[in-house]
Design a protein around this motif. Sequence first.
Motif, PDB file in Angstrom:
ATOM      1  N   TRP A 299       0.825  -1.197   0.000  1.00  0.00           N
ATOM      2  CA  TRP A 299       0.000   0.000   0.000  1.00  0.00           C
ATOM      3  C   TRP A 299       0.865   1.256   0.000  1.00  0.00           C
ATOM      4  O   TRP A 299       0.629   2.192  -0.762  1.00  0.00           O
ATOM      5  N   SER A 300       1.877   1.284   0.843  1.00  0.00           N
ATOM      6  CA  SER A 300       2.738   2.460   0.959  1.00  0.00           C
ATOM      7  C   SER A 300       3.556   2.679  -0.305  1.00  0.00           C
ATOM      8  O   SER A 300       3.716   3.804  -0.766  1.00  0.00           O
TER       9      SER A 300
ATOM     10  N   ASP B  98       2.597  10.090  -1.686  1.00  0.00           N
ATOM     11  CA  ASP B  98       1.391  10.567  -1.015  1.00  0.00           C
ATOM     12  C   ASP B  98       0.946   9.685   0.152  1.00  0.00           C
ATOM     13  O   ASP B  98      -0.117   9.928   0.724  1.00  0.00           O
ATOM     14  N   ARG B  99       1.749   8.694   0.490  1.00  0.00           N
ATOM     15  CA  ARG B  99       1.352   7.795   1.564  1.00  0.00           C
ATOM     16  C   ARG B  99       2.485   7.633   2.567  1.00  0.00           C
ATOM     17  O   ARG B  99       3.646   7.570   2.200  1.00  0.00           O
TER      18      ARG B  99
ATOM     19  N   SER C 270       3.202   5.570   6.518  1.00  0.00           N
ATOM     20  CA  SER C 270       2.637   4.661   7.510  1.00  0.00           C
ATOM     21  C   SER C 270       3.650   4.370   8.607  1.00  0.00           C
ATOM     22  O   SER C 270       4.854   4.400   8.387  1.00  0.00           O
TER      23      SER C 270
END
Length: 97
Positions: free
Chosen positions: A14-15, A21-22, A24
Motif C-alpha cells: 500500500w505504501s 502521497d502515503r 505509515s
Amino acid sequence: MKETEKIINQIQAWSQADDTDRASVVIMADLTTNGVDMLSYGSLKDMSRLVTHWMNADKETGQAIYIAACLYAHKHIEAKERKKINAAVSEVVGDGE
C-alpha cells in the motif's frame, strides 16, 4: 508470525504503491514473547505528523507517547541538548518559557 508478515506485506504494498502521497507507521507486539515488529514508510516529517495526529486523537495515548518520549530523552539526550529542544518547542507553541 505468519499473520504479522501478511500485515507487513499489505502495508508495504500500500505504501509503495504511491510513496509520495502515503506514509505509515506500524508497530505490532507479541505480548507472549515480547517480540516487536516495526515498519515505517515516509519521511521523518511524515512520521511526526502521524504520531502527532494520533496523540491529538486520543488524550490518554498522547500522554503515554509524551511520557515515553521524555523517558527516552532523559536516557539518551544530553541535558544541554534537551534544553535547546525544549526552548525551540516553547517558541513554536508560543508560551515563551
